[in-house]
Write an enzyme that holds these catalytic residues in place. Structure first.
Site, PDB file in Angstrom:
ATOM      1  N   TRP A 119      71.040  92.454   1.463  1.00 10.63           N
ATOM      2  CA  TRP A 119      69.926  92.215   2.399  1.00 10.63           C
ATOM      3  C   TRP A 119      68.738  93.123   2.133  1.00 10.63           C
ATOM      4  O   TRP A 119      67.690  92.963   2.775  1.00 10.63           O
ATOM      5  CB  TRP A 119      70.428  92.380   3.843  1.00 10.63           C
ATOM      6  CG  TRP A 119      71.380  91.301   4.267  1.00 10.63           C
ATOM      7  CD1 TRP A 119      71.708  90.167   3.564  1.00 10.63           C
ATOM      8  CD2 TRP A 119      72.132  91.241   5.492  1.00 10.63           C
ATOM      9  NE1 TRP A 119      72.612  89.417   4.285  1.00 10.63           N
ATOM     10  CE2 TRP A 119      72.889  90.041   5.471  1.00 10.63           C
ATOM     11  CE3 TRP A 119      72.224  92.074   6.611  1.00 10.63           C
ATOM     12  CZ2 TRP A 119      73.723  89.663   6.514  1.00 10.63           C
ATOM     13  CZ3 TRP A 119      73.069  91.695   7.658  1.00 10.63           C
ATOM     14  CH2 TRP A 119      73.806  90.507   7.609  1.00 10.63           C
ATOM     15  N   LYS A 120      68.887  94.083   1.264  1.00  9.43           N
ATOM     16  CA  LYS A 120      67.788  95.006   0.916  1.00  9.43           C
ATOM     17  C   LYS A 120      67.158  95.581   2.191  1.00  9.43           C
ATOM     18  O   LYS A 120      67.845  95.783   3.188  1.00  9.43           O
ATOM     19  CB  LYS A 120      66.759  94.300   0.030  1.00  9.43           C
ATOM     20  CG  LYS A 120      67.407  93.559  -1.131  1.00  9.43           C
ATOM     21  CD  LYS A 120      66.432  93.095  -2.168  1.00  9.43           C
ATOM     22  CE  LYS A 120      67.165  92.248  -3.207  1.00  9.43           C
ATOM     23  NZ  LYS A 120      66.389  91.958  -4.367  1.00  9.43           N
TER      24      LYS A 120
ATOM     25  N   HIS B 126      71.706  99.296  -8.588  1.00  8.71           N
ATOM     26  CA  HIS B 126      70.851  98.105  -8.493  1.00  8.71           C
ATOM     27  C   HIS B 126      69.547  98.352  -9.264  1.00  8.71           C
ATOM     28  O   HIS B 126      69.022  99.468  -9.270  1.00  8.71           O
ATOM     29  CB  HIS B 126      70.550  97.782  -7.023  1.00  8.71           C
ATOM     30  CG  HIS B 126      69.922  96.429  -6.853  1.00  8.71           C
ATOM     31  ND1 HIS B 126      68.580  96.223  -7.051  1.00  8.71           N
ATOM     32  CD2 HIS B 126      70.463  95.224  -6.544  1.00  8.71           C
ATOM     33  CE1 HIS B 126      68.323  94.929  -6.865  1.00  8.71           C
ATOM     34  NE2 HIS B 126      69.441  94.305  -6.553  1.00  8.71           N
TER      35      HIS B 126
ATOM     36  N   GLU C  26      66.585  97.705  -8.629  1.00  7.08           N
ATOM     37  CA  GLU C  26      65.460  98.234  -7.834  1.00  7.08           C
ATOM     38  C   GLU C  26      65.583  99.747  -7.669  1.00  7.08           C
ATOM     39  O   GLU C  26      64.577 100.456  -7.619  1.00  7.08           O
ATOM     40  CB  GLU C  26      65.394  97.511  -6.475  1.00  7.08           C
ATOM     41  CG  GLU C  26      64.847  96.094  -6.648  1.00  7.08           C
ATOM     42  CD  GLU C  26      65.300  95.086  -5.615  1.00  7.08           C
ATOM     43  OE1 GLU C  26      65.825  95.476  -4.569  1.00  7.08           O
ATOM     44  OE2 GLU C  26      65.125  93.877  -5.870  1.00  7.08           O
TER      45      GLU C  26
ATOM     46  N   GLU D 117      72.888  91.223 -13.409  1.00 13.57           N
ATOM     47  CA  GLU D 117      71.648  90.775 -12.780  1.00 13.57           C
ATOM     48  C   GLU D 117      70.485  90.985 -13.744  1.00 13.57           C
ATOM     49  O   GLU D 117      69.939  92.097 -13.828  1.00 13.57           O
ATOM     50  CB  GLU D 117      71.385  91.588 -11.506  1.00 13.57           C
ATOM     51  CG  GLU D 117      72.471  91.475 -10.475  1.00 13.57           C
ATOM     52  CD  GLU D 117      71.929  91.752  -9.085  1.00 13.57           C
ATOM     53  OE1 GLU D 117      72.066  90.872  -8.227  1.00 13.57           O
ATOM     54  OE2 GLU D 117      71.351  92.827  -8.851  1.00 13.57           O
TER      55      GLU D 117
ATOM     56  N   GLY E 165      70.336  87.965  -3.208  1.00 20.76           N
ATOM     57  CA  GLY E 165      69.334  88.678  -2.425  1.00 20.76           C
ATOM     58  C   GLY E 165      68.689  87.750  -1.407  1.00 20.76           C
ATOM     59  O   GLY E 165      69.225  87.495  -0.327  1.00 20.76           O
ATOM     60  N   GLY E 166      67.519  87.212  -1.762  1.00 16.54           N
ATOM     61  CA  GLY E 166      66.701  86.434  -0.827  1.00 16.54           C
ATOM     62  C   GLY E 166      67.462  85.355  -0.068  1.00 16.54           C
ATOM     63  O   GLY E 166      67.330  85.224   1.157  1.00 16.54           O
TER      64      GLY E 166
HETATM   65  C1  PEP Z   1      69.479  91.118  -5.913  1.00 18.19           C
HETATM   66  O1  PEP Z   1      68.558  91.820  -5.540  1.00 18.19           O
HETATM   67  O2  PEP Z   1      70.594  91.623  -6.110  1.00 18.19           O
HETATM   68  C2  PEP Z   1      69.201  89.698  -6.116  1.00 18.19           C
HETATM   69  C3  PEP Z   1      70.024  89.030  -6.858  1.00 18.19           C
HETATM   70  O3  PEP Z   1      68.081  89.194  -5.507  1.00 18.19           O
HETATM   71  P1  PEP Z   1      67.592  87.647  -5.504  1.00 18.19           P
HETATM   72  O4  PEP Z   1      68.811  86.804  -5.230  1.00 18.19           O
HETATM   73  O5  PEP Z   1      66.592  87.568  -4.431  1.00 18.19           O
HETATM   74  O6  PEP Z   1      67.047  87.369  -6.866  1.00 18.19           O
END
Ligand code: PEP
Length: 252
Positions: free
Chosen positions: A10-11, A96, A98, A168, A235-236
């Site tokens: 969920w960031k 991650h 980020e 990822e 994520g989103g």
């Molecule tokens: C994530 O941040 O781990 C991710 C996969 O984000 P998104 O699904 O939004 O690309």
């Protein structure tokens, strides 16, 4: 058989009420639908304890989005593995992209974080993945192998039974661009081969390897159907109940 897992990262999204609302709705959906995949949600750290209490752990597991590289002490803002373990938390996302990008996390720091996770019985979801320029220069195998090896060689191999890996590709995170199922399968098979060559066939066969990068309700079926893809880190789309439950259901 390795676990099938769909984890929602969920960031820094959702306020207190929204987080509880989404988690309890997901809990009810999982209870009713009994999906094959283990569902994990990773809220902001201030909600971890509340969500642990709000959901039934047989349906939803709760994960931290990060973990400190240190045991305890003067590390303002950090949360230690021991502290997370003491509230009953079993999972943590580690490394991650980020955090690599915005918090300067290196492979050395990530290896320390994994050590802390293993020491305190937390199952780490180790994120690896190449940037766009690395993919374009055909360096993605090399980059991912280096990230894996730097993070894992320092670990006691007995602990690797707790490990979950998320591949990822950075160019696919939050961009709406997804690796094709074939691209994702190719690198997942490569990751499994690295695990086999370095840590043995049992570790390779038991480790769940998740795909992350713009997974959504439309593409999840095809991605999760690949033989070396054991689920997703989302994520989103994990912020939207209707989308996330379709993604969970796509993991068969
Ligand atoms: C994530 O941040 O781990 C991710 C996969 O984000 P998104 O699904 O939004 O690309």
């Amino acid at each position: 058989m390795r676990d099938r897992i769909v984890a929602g990262n969920w960031k820094m999204n959702l306020n207190y009420e929204e987080a509880i609302h989404l988690a309890t709705n997901l809990n009810a959906w999982v209870a009713d639908n009994q999906p094959i995949a283990q569902v994990i949600v990773a809220p902001s750290s201030i909600y971890l304890q509340t969500l642990l209490e709000a959901v039934d752990e047989q349906y939803i597991k709760v994960s931290s989005q990060d973990i400190s590289a240190h045991e305890k002490g003067a590390y303002t803002g950090d949360i230690s593995a021991e502290q997370l373990d003491s509230i009953g938390l079993d999972f943590a996302i580690v490394g991650h992209s980020e955090r690599r990008e915005y918090q300067g996390e290196t492979d050395v720091i990530i290896a320390q974080k994994l050590k802390q996770a293993f020491k305190h019985q937390i199952n780490p979801i180790l994120c690896v993945g190449e940037k766009l320029e690395e993919r374009e220069a055909d360096k993605h195998f090399e980059v991912v192998k280096t990230q894996l090896m730097e993070a894992l060689v320092a670990q006691n191999s007995e602990n690797l039974s707790r490990l979950i890996i998320a591949y990822e590709p950075v160019w696919a995170i939050g961009t709406g661009k997804t690796a094709t199922p074939e691209q994702a399968q190719e690198i997942h098979a490569f990751i499994r081969k690295v695990l086999k060559d370095e840590f043995g066939v049992d570790v390779a066969n038991q480790t769940s390897i998740l795909y992350g990068g713009s997974v959504n309700a439309q593409n999840a079926n095809e991605i999760f159907a690949q033989p070396d893809i054991d689920g997703g880190l989302v994520g989103g789309a994990s912020l939207k109940y209707d989308d996330f439950v379709q993604i969970i259901a796509a993991c068969k």
